[in-house]
Write a protein that holds these residues in place. Structure first.
Motif, PDB file in Angstrom:
ATOM      1  N   GLN A   1      17.450  41.343 -58.727  1.00 13.76           N
ATOM      2  CA  GLN A   1      17.086  40.653 -57.480  1.00 13.76           C
ATOM      3  C   GLN A   1      18.310  39.858 -57.044  1.00 13.76           C
ATOM      4  O   GLN A   1      18.818  39.038 -57.790  1.00 13.76           O
ATOM      5  CB  GLN A   1      15.901  39.716 -57.715  1.00 13.76           C
ATOM      6  N   VAL A   2      18.790  40.127 -55.830  1.00 18.48           N
ATOM      7  CA  VAL A   2      20.009  39.466 -55.374  1.00 18.48           C
ATOM      8  C   VAL A   2      19.753  38.317 -54.401  1.00 18.48           C
ATOM      9  O   VAL A   2      20.640  37.487 -54.192  1.00 18.48           O
ATOM     10  CB  VAL A   2      21.004  40.472 -54.749  1.00 18.48           C
ATOM     11  N   LEU A   3      18.555  38.258 -53.812  1.00 19.91           N
ATOM     12  CA  LEU A   3      18.245  37.165 -52.895  1.00 19.91           C
ATOM     13  C   LEU A   3      16.735  37.061 -52.728  1.00 19.91           C
ATOM     14  O   LEU A   3      16.028  38.067 -52.758  1.00 19.91           O
ATOM     15  CB  LEU A   3      18.892  37.391 -51.522  1.00 19.91           C
ATOM     16  N   ARG A   4      16.292  35.831 -52.550  1.00 19.32           N
ATOM     17  CA  ARG A   4      14.890  35.544 -52.208  1.00 19.32           C
ATOM     18  C   ARG A   4      14.949  34.640 -50.990  1.00 19.32           C
ATOM     19  O   ARG A   4      15.718  33.672 -50.983  1.00 19.32           O
ATOM     20  CB  ARG A   4      14.200  34.848 -53.379  1.00 19.32           C
ATOM     21  N   PHE A   5      14.144  34.968 -49.980  1.00 16.82           N
ATOM     22  CA  PHE A   5      14.188  34.162 -48.765  1.00 16.82           C
ATOM     23  C   PHE A   5      12.804  34.066 -48.140  1.00 16.82           C
ATOM     24  O   PHE A   5      11.947  34.927 -48.372  1.00 16.82           O
ATOM     25  CB  PHE A   5      15.214  34.723 -47.770  1.00 16.82           C
ATOM     26  N   PRO A   6      12.566  33.021 -47.333  1.00 19.88           N
ATOM     27  CA  PRO A   6      11.250  32.862 -46.688  1.00 19.88           C
ATOM     28  C   PRO A   6      11.008  33.964 -45.663  1.00 19.88           C
ATOM     29  O   PRO A   6      11.923  34.377 -44.944  1.00 19.88           O
ATOM     30  CB  PRO A   6      11.338  31.509 -45.989  1.00 19.88           C
ATOM     31  N   ASN A   7       9.768  34.432 -45.593  1.00 24.03           N
ATOM     32  CA  ASN A   7       9.439  35.545 -44.702  1.00 24.03           C
ATOM     33  C   ASN A   7       9.654  35.215 -43.231  1.00 24.03           C
ATOM     34  O   ASN A   7       9.873  36.102 -42.423  1.00 24.03           O
ATOM     35  CB  ASN A   7       7.999  36.014 -44.929  1.00 24.03           C
ATOM     36  N   HIS A   8       9.615  33.939 -42.867  1.00 21.93           N
ATOM     37  CA  HIS A   8       9.755  33.619 -41.439  1.00 21.93           C
ATOM     38  C   HIS A   8      11.185  33.781 -40.930  1.00 21.93           C
ATOM     39  O   HIS A   8      11.430  33.632 -39.737  1.00 21.93           O
ATOM     40  CB  HIS A   8       9.188  32.230 -41.118  1.00 21.93           C
ATOM     41  N   ILE A   9      12.116  34.135 -41.811  1.00 25.13           N
ATOM     42  CA  ILE A   9      13.460  34.485 -41.346  1.00 25.13           C
ATOM     43  C   ILE A   9      13.419  35.840 -40.637  1.00 25.13           C
ATOM     44  O   ILE A   9      14.249  36.133 -39.797  1.00 25.13           O
ATOM     45  CB  ILE A   9      14.460  34.476 -42.522  1.00 25.13           C
ATOM     46  N   CYS A  10      12.430  36.658 -40.968  1.00 27.10           N
ATOM     47  CA  CYS A  10      12.246  37.942 -40.280  1.00 27.10           C
ATOM     48  C   CYS A  10      11.597  37.669 -38.923  1.00 27.10           C
ATOM     49  O   CYS A  10      10.778  36.763 -38.792  1.00 27.10           O
ATOM     50  CB  CYS A  10      11.344  38.868 -41.090  1.00 27.10           C
ATOM     51  N   THR A  11      11.950  38.461 -37.939  1.00 25.42           N
ATOM     52  CA  THR A  11      11.431  38.239 -36.587  1.00 25.42           C
ATOM     53  C   THR A  11       9.924  38.413 -36.501  1.00 25.42           C
ATOM     54  O   THR A  11       9.294  37.889 -35.573  1.00 25.42           O
ATOM     55  CB  THR A  11      12.117  39.178 -35.564  1.00 25.42           C
ATOM     56  N   ASP A  12       9.325  39.132 -37.467  1.00 21.86           N
ATOM     57  CA  ASP A  12       7.873  39.346 -37.448  1.00 21.86           C
ATOM     58  C   ASP A  12       7.180  38.678 -38.631  1.00 21.86           C
ATOM     59  O   ASP A  12       6.047  39.014 -38.963  1.00 21.86           O
ATOM     60  CB  ASP A  12       7.560  40.842 -37.436  1.00 21.86           C
ATOM     61  N   GLY A  13       7.865  37.738 -39.281  1.00 27.80           N
ATOM     62  CA  GLY A  13       7.277  37.047 -40.420  1.00 27.80           C
ATOM     63  C   GLY A  13       7.109  37.921 -41.661  1.00 27.80           C
ATOM     64  O   GLY A  13       6.332  37.601 -42.541  1.00 27.80           O
ATOM     65  N   GLY A  14       7.837  39.016 -41.721  1.00 26.94           N
ATOM     66  CA  GLY A  14       7.781  39.897 -42.884  1.00 26.94           C
ATOM     67  C   GLY A  14       6.701  40.959 -42.818  1.00 26.94           C
ATOM     68  O   GLY A  14       6.515  41.724 -43.762  1.00 26.94           O
ATOM     69  N   ARG A  15       5.998  41.060 -41.695  1.00 22.76           N
ATOM     70  CA  ARG A  15       4.910  42.021 -41.554  1.00 22.76           C
ATOM     71  C   ARG A  15       5.382  43.459 -41.776  1.00 22.76           C
ATOM     72  O   ARG A  15       4.768  44.214 -42.530  1.00 22.76           O
ATOM     73  CB  ARG A  15       4.240  41.892 -40.185  1.00 22.76           C
ATOM     74  N   ALA A  16       6.469  43.850 -41.115  1.00 18.91           N
ATOM     75  CA  ALA A  16       6.950  45.237 -41.229  1.00 18.91           C
ATOM     76  C   ALA A  16       7.402  45.553 -42.656  1.00 18.91           C
ATOM     77  O   ALA A  16       7.166  46.659 -43.145  1.00 18.91           O
ATOM     78  CB  ALA A  16       8.089  45.483 -40.241  1.00 18.91           C
ATOM     79  N   ILE A  17       8.012  44.589 -43.325  1.00 14.96           N
ATOM     80  CA  ILE A  17       8.407  44.797 -44.725  1.00 14.96           C
ATOM     81  C   ILE A  17       7.160  44.983 -45.575  1.00 14.96           C
ATOM     82  O   ILE A  17       7.090  45.884 -46.401  1.00 14.96           O
ATOM     83  CB  ILE A  17       9.262  43.616 -45.230  1.00 14.96           C
ATOM     84  N   ASN A  18       6.177  44.126 -45.366  1.00 11.04           N
ATOM     85  CA  ASN A  18       4.936  44.187 -46.142  1.00 11.04           C
ATOM     86  C   ASN A  18       4.209  45.510 -45.928  1.00 11.04           C
ATOM     87  O   ASN A  18       3.625  46.060 -46.865  1.00 11.04           O
ATOM     88  CB  ASN A  18       4.023  43.016 -45.775  1.00 11.04           C
ATOM     89  N   GLN A  19       4.270  46.036 -44.715  1.00 13.21           N
ATOM     90  CA  GLN A  19       3.586  47.295 -44.386  1.00 13.21           C
ATOM     91  C   GLN A  19       4.468  48.517 -44.624  1.00 13.21           C
ATOM     92  O   GLN A  19       4.043  49.642 -44.376  1.00 13.21           O
ATOM     93  CB  GLN A  19       3.131  47.280 -42.921  1.00 13.21           C
ATOM     94  N   VAL A  20       5.713  48.291 -45.065  1.00 10.46           N
ATOM     95  CA  VAL A  20       6.699  49.349 -45.288  1.00 10.46           C
ATOM     96  C   VAL A  20       6.788  50.249 -44.050  1.00 10.46           C
ATOM     97  O   VAL A  20       6.736  51.473 -44.130  1.00 10.46           O
ATOM     98  CB  VAL A  20       6.392  50.174 -46.570  1.00 10.46           C
TER      99      VAL A  20
END
Length: 145
Positions: free
Chosen positions: A74-93
């Motif tokens: 793991q090279v970085l951990r960051f808050p989901n709100h840094i993503c423009t959609d709050g991490g939704r697209a990452i979560n839904q792959v």
């Protein structure tokens, strides 16, 4: 011989102690908020590293992981709100999830795409906690196994 305090004096001492506790808690909370803001500012700002400097850092991280028998790190951990959609697209792959990245996470994805993917390395952005049942922090994992 010590003098007994009156009930009124005891109440005043208790109020002073509670005031001191509240003040210390407020200072701690303010320090924590300042730390969070500094971290966010750091994550949203460009790293300033050249590809060569980033390659040196990545090489060191990979070497240490390999010495410990790992094939991913793991090279970085960051808050989901840094993503423009709050991490939704990452979560839904979802296809195109990388377009929701900003700041350092976006810069790291670009570096992987330019420099590491051609060498066979894999990268994964994934939600790693769910506070209150909602997506929380995002981790970036680099793998080569």
């Amino acid at each position: 011989m010590s003098k007994l305090l009156s009930v009124k004096e005891l109440h005043m001492k208790i109020a002073e102690a509670e005031g001191a506790k509240a003040s210390a808690a407020l200072k701690a909370q303010q320090a924590e908020e300042a730390e969070k803001k500094a971290l966010l500012d750091h994550l949203l700002a460009p790293s300033g590293l050249t590809d060569e400097q980033a390659s040196e850092k990545v090489s060191l991280i990979i070497s240490r992981a390999m010495e410990n028998g790992l094939t991913a790190v793991q090279v970085l951990r960051f808050p989901n709100h840094i993503c423009t959609d709050g991490g939704r697209a990452i979560n839904q792959v979802e296809e195109g999830w990388e377009k929701t990245l900003t700041g350092l996470p976006k810069e790291m994805y670009g570096f992987w795409k330019r420099e590491l993917r051609p060498l066979g390395y894999h990268i994964r952005y994934h939600i790693i906690d769910y506070p209150g049942g909602m997506p929380g922090d995002v981790a970036i994992t680099l793998s080569w196994g």
